[in-house]
Every structure is written in C-alpha cells, then in structure tokens.
Design an enzyme around this catalytic site. Structure first.
Site, PDB file in Angstrom:
ATOM      1  N   PRO A  14       8.558 -27.105 -17.425  1.00  9.27           N
ATOM      2  CA  PRO A  14       8.371 -28.471 -16.928  1.00  9.27           C
ATOM      3  C   PRO A  14       7.453 -28.440 -15.719  1.00  9.27           C
ATOM      4  O   PRO A  14       7.663 -27.652 -14.798  1.00  9.27           O
ATOM      5  CB  PRO A  14       9.794 -28.903 -16.534  1.00  9.27           C
ATOM      6  CG  PRO A  14      10.520 -27.630 -16.247  1.00  9.27           C
ATOM      7  CD  PRO A  14       9.906 -26.582 -17.131  1.00  9.27           C
ATOM      8  N   GLN A  67      14.108 -32.535 -18.780  1.00  7.50           N
ATOM      9  CA  GLN A  67      14.572 -32.033 -17.493  1.00  7.50           C
ATOM     10  C   GLN A  67      14.939 -33.200 -16.582  1.00  7.50           C
ATOM     11  O   GLN A  67      14.147 -34.116 -16.380  1.00  7.50           O
ATOM     12  CB  GLN A  67      13.541 -31.163 -16.782  1.00  7.50           C
ATOM     13  CG  GLN A  67      14.154 -30.517 -15.525  1.00  7.50           C
ATOM     14  CD  GLN A  67      13.190 -29.712 -14.688  1.00  7.50           C
ATOM     15  OE1 GLN A  67      12.247 -30.262 -14.142  1.00  7.50           O
ATOM     16  NE2 GLN A  67      13.443 -28.410 -14.580  1.00  7.50           N
ATOM     17  N   CYS A  97      13.106 -27.241  -7.720  1.00  2.00           N
ATOM     18  CA  CYS A  97      11.941 -27.863  -7.104  1.00  2.00           C
ATOM     19  C   CYS A  97      12.163 -28.028  -5.605  1.00  2.00           C
ATOM     20  O   CYS A  97      13.163 -28.609  -5.182  1.00  2.00           O
ATOM     21  CB  CYS A  97      11.666 -29.223  -7.738  1.00  2.00           C
ATOM     22  SG  CYS A  97      10.233 -30.057  -7.039  1.00  2.00           S
ATOM     23  N   LYS A 136      17.809 -24.860 -14.406  1.00  2.00           N
ATOM     24  CA  LYS A 136      16.639 -24.112 -13.939  1.00  2.00           C
ATOM     25  C   LYS A 136      16.734 -24.005 -12.421  1.00  2.00           C
ATOM     26  O   LYS A 136      16.905 -25.007 -11.733  1.00  2.00           O
ATOM     27  CB  LYS A 136      15.335 -24.803 -14.348  1.00  2.00           C
ATOM     28  CG  LYS A 136      14.090 -23.977 -14.042  1.00  2.00           C
ATOM     29  CD  LYS A 136      12.832 -24.620 -14.646  1.00  2.00           C
ATOM     30  CE  LYS A 136      11.633 -23.687 -14.538  1.00  2.00           C
ATOM     31  NZ  LYS A 136      11.145 -23.513 -13.171  1.00  2.00           N
ATOM     32  N   HIS A 168      13.469 -19.104 -12.007  1.00  2.00           N
ATOM     33  CA  HIS A 168      12.166 -18.874 -11.389  1.00  2.00           C
ATOM     34  C   HIS A 168      12.369 -17.731 -10.404  1.00  2.00           C
ATOM     35  O   HIS A 168      13.095 -17.874  -9.418  1.00  2.00           O
ATOM     36  CB  HIS A 168      11.689 -20.141 -10.681  1.00  2.00           C
ATOM     37  CG  HIS A 168      10.299 -20.042 -10.136  1.00  2.00           C
ATOM     38  ND1 HIS A 168       9.530 -21.147  -9.846  1.00  2.00           N
ATOM     39  CD2 HIS A 168       9.519 -18.973  -9.828  1.00  2.00           C
ATOM     40  CE1 HIS A 168       8.353 -20.758  -9.378  1.00  2.00           C
ATOM     41  NE2 HIS A 168       8.330 -19.438  -9.358  1.00  2.00           N
TER      42      HIS A 168
END
Length: 334
Positions: A14, A67, A97, A136, A168
C-alpha cells in the site's frame, strides 16, 4: 463463510497517492497472482463520506486487500464489515505509517506503542468479518526498538486472533524524520524479521522494506513466508512481469511490458468514457519501459500531453510508438 486462502508469497505494498485503483489495474496486467493492497483509507473517511469513492475497484484486481487507518475498535469493526461486503479478499490495519497527520489521528506507527489497543481493534475487525485480518507494522518506534518489544507487540496482537504480520524491517522515528526519510534513514533489520518467523512459526510473516529485485525477494523466502515490494514495483513496474513464474510456478509465458500496456488500453478507454482524466491513469505507467530505447521519449510524451483537457487514448498509444524506433521516427510533441 470462510475466505479462500490467499497466497502472499509476493505482495505489492500500500502506497499513499500511488496504489490507487487505476494503478492496481495496471499492475494486474503485469502479474495475475501477486496480492495488491489499496492506499490506506481512514475509518473516518469510510464512515463519514461516500464509501464507494474509496472502496470501488475493478474485478480484475483480485486478490486485493483494503488497508485501514484507525484505532477505534468500533469504527475498525464497521469498516472491516464494509471491506467484506465490498468483496475485498483481506483487510489490513496500518501500524507502520509515521506521518504527522496519521499520528495526530492516533493511528499508524504510533500504535506500536499501544499493543493492547491494536489487539482490541483486531478483535473487533475479526468479530465483524470473515475475511483475513492482517497487520502491517515496523520493527519498532523511537527508543522502543528492542527485539523483545517487537515480540511483545506481535504476541499481544496474535493473541487477539491475527495470524498474518507484514513487517517493514525498519523502525520509525515519530518525530524528526519525514515519512520519506523514515523509509530510508533507519537501517534495515531483516534479521529481526527472520527471527520473528523462528520464534512464531505458526504465524505468517511477510517482509517489507528495501526490496528492489525479484532475486532479492526470493532470498528472503528462505527465512519468511512472503515478501512485499513497494517503491521498486511502482518506479520500475516491469519487475512484476516475472512474478507469476518465479514465485507462483506459472508456466504461461510472462507478459512483456508492451503486452501489458496493450492489455491496459480497454480499461483506459472505459475510464475515459466515464470522465476520468488520462493523466490520472498514465502517471502510473511512466517507469514501465525504463532502460529501453525510447523510454525517455515515452515518459516525456505522456508528461507533456496526458494532462491536457480532452487527452485521449491516442496520447498513450503515441507515447508507446516512441519505443524501439529510430530517434527521427519517434513522436515529438510541442
């Protein structure tokens, strides 16, 4: 109702402002098997605006995951239910994020410091849908970056019923770095992600971050269950042409970039007829022919012409005609 099993050996990340519905349809001309992820959509946008604006997609995009960005369990539960009603194959919670806007909404990477909140959100999502609920996240945030912290986060969220973690492999600094810097400056920590798979063998662990080629991606599969490629897939989309063969064992001939753009034409034509501007679609294809003769002219022609009022499919076809032709026969605009 159980959802068909999703094969996440290769996923495309994403990416805000990039992985929109037009981009995902384009990617699908390059790979039929990779799992595609939407841009992050906030729960507030879905619950307080017209949801079709954010949720509509083309049937060819499957398998496709939505997402979500949010932290309120009730809102997450309602949005997970909407994801299932819209036909998404998976719903994913963003805990990675680091942008200020996301932090101000109390979601994204800052949620890694609130594992119990994430667990409550995951439980609410699972209670409201039958499709897979995934998370995520980063390897850590700020000074909360020990492997023990990462294990505590994953263990707490797994206890709430999440069995798929997309990691990540960098920590995030919540202040002092821009989102772009947070993708580049914190060092990659692949070993931590590999260790997670060893310590949580029952979980599905997908690795993300700094993966540029399919060869690099295949090396990671010696340690984890799947890989997620982000910016490399966007900036050099031709890397996706070999995914079905190399990761899923497909024996059909892989598409060439030229065949992929040909296959994209009908979608572009249909969207133009619906009022979509050409450049909203062609901005995603600019890197497709990187390294080929005429690639620069291809990009230039689209950049100079696709944004013009009334620009039609012929602009894209003229750009493609720049490829593999002697310079004096290539399209020159202006």
């Amino acid at each position: 109702m159980s959802s068909p099993e999703i094969d996440r050996r290769f996923c495309v990340a994403p990416m805000m402002d990039w992985s929109d519905r037009h981009c995902r349809v384009f990617w699908r001309q390059l790979t039929e098997q990779a799992v595609l992820y939407t841009e992050m959509v906030t729960t507030g946008a879905l619950l307080h605006a017209e949801p079709a604006r954010f949720l509509d997609y083309d049937d060819c995009e499957h398998p496709v995951a939505l997402q979500l960005g949010g932290s309120d369990p009730s809102a997450l539960g309602k949005c997970a239910q909407m994801a299932q009603q819209w036909g998404y194959d998976e719903v994913n919670l963003n805990c990675g994020c680091p942008s200020d806007r996301v932090q101000n909404g109390s979601f994204g990477a800052c949620l890694m410091g609130e594992a119990n909140t994430v667990a409550e959100g995951v439980k609410a999502m699972r209670d409201n849908c039958d499709i897979p609920v995934t998370v995520k996240h980063r390897t850590g945030i700020d000074d909360l970056d020990s492997y023990a912290f990462l294990c505590d986060f994953v263990g707490t969220v797994a206890d709430a019923g999440c069995s798929v973690f997309i990691v990540h492999a960098r920590k995030a600094w919540l202040s002092g770095l821009s989102p772009k810097q947070n993708r580049e400056i914190p060092p990659l920590e692949y070993d931590k992600v590999y260790q997670l798979k060893q310590d949580f063998p029952a979980l599905e662990i997908i690795i993300n971050g700094g993966i540029h080629t399919t060869e690099e991606a295949k090396q990671h599969l010696n340690h984890v269950d799947g890989v997620m490629m982000g910016r490399a897939a966007y900036q050099n989309p031709a890397v996706l042409c070999s995914v079905d063969r190399e990761f899923y064992g497909c024996t059909a001939q892989q598409p060439s970039p030229e065949q992929a753009i040909d296959a994209f034409y009908p979608y572009v034509a249909a969207q133009l007829a619906n009022g979509t501007r050409l450049n909203h679609m062609t901005r995603h294809v600019l890197g497709l022919f990187n390294g080929q003769p005429g690639a620069r002219q291809f990009r230039r022609h689209l950049s100079q012409n696709a944004h013009k009022p009334g620009a039609g499919l012929e602009v894209l076809k003229d750009a493609v005609n720049c490829l593999n032709k002697p310079p004096h026969l290539r399209v020159h605009s202006g």
